[in-house]
Scaffold this active site. Structure first.
Site, short mmCIF file in Angstrom:
data_model
loop_
_atom_site.label_atom_id
_atom_site.label_comp_id
_atom_site.label_asym_id
_atom_site.label_seq_id
_atom_site.Cartn_x
_atom_site.Cartn_y
_atom_site.Cartn_z
N LYS A 35 0.85 -1.20 0.00
CA LYS A 35 0.00 0.00 0.00
C LYS A 35 0.88 1.25 0.00
CE LYS A 35 -0.38 -0.28 5.04
NZ LYS A 35 -1.26 -0.66 6.17
N TYR A 264 16.57 29.59 5.71
CA TYR A 264 15.37 30.34 6.06
C TYR A 264 15.30 30.60 7.56
CZ TYR A 264 13.33 29.75 1.41
OH TYR A 264 13.09 29.80 0.06
C1 LIG Z 1 -0.50 -1.79 6.70
C2 LIG Z 1 -1.07 -3.03 7.26
C3 LIG Z 1 -0.26 -4.13 7.49
C4 LIG Z 1 1.25 -4.09 7.33
O1 LIG Z 1 1.81 -3.49 8.48
P1 LIG Z 1 3.40 -3.36 8.64
O2 LIG Z 1 3.57 -2.82 10.00
O3 LIG Z 1 3.85 -2.40 7.59
O4 LIG Z 1 3.96 -4.71 8.43
C5 LIG Z 1 -0.86 -5.29 7.93
N1 LIG Z 1 -2.19 -5.35 8.13
C6 LIG Z 1 -3.01 -4.30 7.94
C7 LIG Z 1 -4.48 -4.45 8.19
C8 LIG Z 1 -2.48 -3.10 7.50
O5 LIG Z 1 -3.29 -2.06 7.31
#
Ligand SMILES: *Cc1c(COP(=O)(O)O)cnc(C)c1O
Length: 368
Positions: A35, A264
């Site tokens: 994702k 800045y």
């Molecule tokens: C993002 C997510 C994961 C992965 O989590 P990590 O900490 O990046 O391994 C697993 N399960 C769900 C439901 C998520 O939203």
């Protein structure tokens, strides 16, 4: 001719990290979570490398899943946040997306959909995160309704999500596992003994730190990208290799006198005659603007501290103590020698956020 700012993406590190997950949980199916543009690494690129190794992928939403399909990815894709409207059930079936059912409305959308073949469904239980997932007392009714529906594939995975698996001092993971197991036992009583309930508990932290949470499916995200989600490293997390190296180069060097400031709002002032190097990377390239003066960078194998505010396209470094520094020299902002988690601390955030904010402007270069 090219601005020297880039994110190198190591194919071998990525495969190594997936291998670490496989070795920790050889009896699980370890799906790769890609994702948020694969945590800023490039979703299609990362998924294409992992596709031969993994049983399935996980993304947040259907838009991300469709991007993977458009990029030629054909393995099943789990929609971790479920669906956002009833018309997404049909899109999911057509594209072999799996739906996480996170509440009773999503369950109703699946049950009432007019689809020609069944969709693969996971049911999430809220065991303590209190964000998504159905309440334990509602699990039996919803699971059985899904089970009885022609719209739903035979096997329904029972899942939950940990709130604190990264924290070795927290007892919450044990509580969540206990609630999950009680819920599952109750559900099993309303099913035939021969009905097996496949289970999915772990994210990266659960997989790395909690052997009893390695069940039929793990959902592995952050660790694939080679950084540890744990507040305290363990043997397994120490084996991870960072996939992304964020780098740029020095485009200007000047000497300033004690009392003169840089950048800045003059937030940093030299206390001695100081050599300042200007580097062609800024918050518009994914480097955190919040990174304070003193945040380490790496030049010619030596640590050099940030001096002054990070601008959109540039940042400035105190290179007074760096030997043989010149225009054109490479500057490493994070990577194998400079963990992104460490850099993130200097801007009061975590590696997850720093990586996920990688913008389009920063080109990704695939390397071995
Ligand atoms: C993002 C997510 C994961 C992965 O989590 P990590 O900490 O990046 O391994 C697993 N399960 C769900 C439901 C998520 O939203």
């Amino acid at each position: 001719m090219a601005r020297p700012t880039k994110a190198l993406i190591s194919q071998s590190a990525l495969c190594h990290n997936y291998q670490v997950a496989q070795e920790l949980a050889p009896n699980s199916n370890n799906l790769a979570v890609v994702k948020a543009n694969a945590y800023g690494h490039g979703a299609v690129v990362i998924a294409s490398i992992l596709e031969p190794l993994v049983p399935a992928f996980g993304v947040a939403c259907i838009e991300e899943a469709l991007e993977l399909r458009a990029g030629g990815i054909s393995k099943p894709i789990l929609l971790l946040e479920g669906i956002f409207s009833n018309d997404e059930v049909e899109i999911a079936v057509t594209n072999n997306f799996w739906i996480m059912v996170d509440n009773s409305q999503q369950a109703d959308w699946v049950l009432n959909a007019n689809i020609s073949q069944p969709v693969n469904v996971w049911l999430k239980v809220d065991t303590g995160m209190h964000r998504l997932g159905v309440q334990p007392k509602l699990v039996n009714d919803i699971y059985l309704a899904l089970k009885a529906s022609v719209n739903v594939c035979e096997e329904i995975v029972l899942a939950t999500h940990f709130s604190s698996a990264d924290d070795h001092e927290s007892s919450e993971t044990k509580n969540q596992i206990k609630i999950f197991n009680e819920t599952k036992t109750l559900l099993q009583k309303s099913l035939a003994d021969s009905e097996i309930i496949p289970c999915s508990l772990s994210n990266s932290a659960g997989l790395l730190a909690c052997p009893e949470a390695r069940l039929d499916w793990n959902r592995v995200g952050f660790m694939l990208y080679g950084n540890s989600p744990l507040t305290k490293d363990n043997e397994a997390s120490k084996r991870l290799k960072p996939v992304m190296t964020l780098m740029s180069a020095i485009i200007s060097i000047r000497e300033i006198a004690a009392g003169q400031s840089v950048g800045y709002n003059q937030t940093w002032t030299a206390t001695r005659t100081t050599k300042i190097a200007t580097v062609a990377i800024g918050y518009g390239d994914g480097y955190p603007r919040g990174a304070k003066s003193g945040t380490p960078t790496l030049i010619n194998g030596q640590i050099a501290p940030l001096a002054g505010r990070v601008s959109m396209d540039m940042l400035t470094i105190d290179v007074t103590d760096i030997k043989d520094v010149d225009i054109g020299d490479d500057v490493f902002l994070w990577g194998p020698e400079l963990p992104v988690n460490e850099i993130a601390k200097y801007s009061d955030t975590i590696g997850y956020e720093a990586l996920t904010r990688m913008p389009k402007r920063t080109p990704s270069i695939l390397v071995d």
